[in-house]
Design a protein around this motif. Sequence first.
Motif, mmCIF file in Angstrom:
data_model
loop_
_atom_site.group_PDB
_atom_site.id
_atom_site.type_symbol
_atom_site.label_atom_id
_atom_site.label_comp_id
_atom_site.label_asym_id
_atom_site.label_seq_id
_atom_site.Cartn_x
_atom_site.Cartn_y
_atom_site.Cartn_z
ATOM 1 N N ALA A 186 -2.733 0.891 27.086
ATOM 2 C CA ALA A 186 -4.346 0.782 26.526
ATOM 3 C C ALA A 186 -4.619 -0.473 27.493
ATOM 4 C CB ALA A 186 -4.433 1.065 25.379
ATOM 5 N N ALA A 187 -3.706 -1.616 26.844
ATOM 6 C CA ALA A 187 -4.679 -2.821 27.420
ATOM 7 C C ALA A 187 -4.651 -2.959 28.997
ATOM 8 C CB ALA A 187 -4.034 -3.954 26.836
ATOM 9 N N ALA A 208 -8.497 4.098 28.044
ATOM 10 C CA ALA A 208 -7.998 3.436 26.738
ATOM 11 C C ALA A 208 -8.958 3.517 25.551
ATOM 12 C CB ALA A 208 -8.259 1.859 27.265
ATOM 13 N N PHE A 244 -8.564 1.796 21.856
ATOM 14 C CA PHE A 244 -8.737 0.296 22.237
ATOM 15 C C PHE A 244 -10.362 -0.081 22.281
ATOM 16 C CE2 PHE A 244 -8.487 -3.182 25.252
ATOM 17 C CZ PHE A 244 -7.513 -3.740 24.970
ATOM 18 N N SER A 245 -10.597 -0.717 21.264
ATOM 19 C CA SER A 245 -11.992 -0.829 20.901
ATOM 20 C C SER A 245 -12.781 -1.557 22.076
ATOM 21 C CB SER A 245 -12.186 -1.543 19.754
ATOM 22 O OG SER A 245 -11.764 -3.077 19.647
ATOM 23 N N TYR A 285 -7.646 -0.836 30.248
ATOM 24 C CA TYR A 285 -8.786 -1.549 30.063
ATOM 25 C C TYR A 285 -9.061 -2.805 31.083
ATOM 26 C CZ TYR A 285 -12.031 -4.936 27.970
ATOM 27 O OH TYR A 285 -13.017 -5.883 27.943
ATOM 28 N N GLN A 323 -7.048 5.906 23.267
ATOM 29 C CA GLN A 323 -6.084 5.567 22.598
ATOM 30 C C GLN A 323 -6.287 4.364 21.519
ATOM 31 O OE1 GLN A 323 -2.253 4.677 24.441
ATOM 32 N NE2 GLN A 323 -3.517 4.660 26.586
#
Length: 208
Positions: free
Chosen positions: A89-90, A119, A124-125, A93, A122
């Motif tokens: 996810a990172a 992302a 990922f804010s 992003y 998943q």
Amino acid sequence: LAARDHPRSGGAERGNAEAQYRIGLMHEFGRGYPVDKAQAVAWLRKAAAQDHAAAQQELGVIYATGDGVPKDDGEAVAWFRKSATLGNAAAQYNLGLMIAKGAGVRNDDADAVAWFRKAATQGFSLAQFKLGLAYEHGVGVAKDPVLAYASYAIAARDGNREHVAQRDAMQAFKPVEPVKQAGLRLTVKRACSGGLRSQEIIVIFTLN
């Protein structure tokens, strides 16, 4: 109880990707070893070559920031893309950020939003917040104040001040009220296509 193996004795030198990744981080941040960026990159590359997504993501960060290596956006994008494709996810992003900026790759706002959405789904804010910006301003997607507000509201759950402030600013325009009055006509299909989980949409509309 048997003592825990050190990552190096525990398999890094025998090809264990997770151990190689851990040793790379130890060299990068000076945990158990003196800081040695060259050694960090060498070990991370060993792990990344075995499709270790976190190692690939870390190499992307190193090349994007020039941390101990010459800054190379193209190299960063290549590593982010490898990791993102594996579902990190990172990295998804970060790849979105690079594409949005046109750093090391051609700018493509729609593609950037697509990676932010992956992302965001998943949890990922930071990516969820970027989706909010995209929907609010119509960058890479059609403007949609409801999905913008919903994205900000989900992102704000992490307590980040910027996320909370953006949610509150958007809420002042009350984009959700018409949807409430219409019986929550924002369908599950639309919610999912916007990168939001249907249960999160329902929570937002029942709490606001």
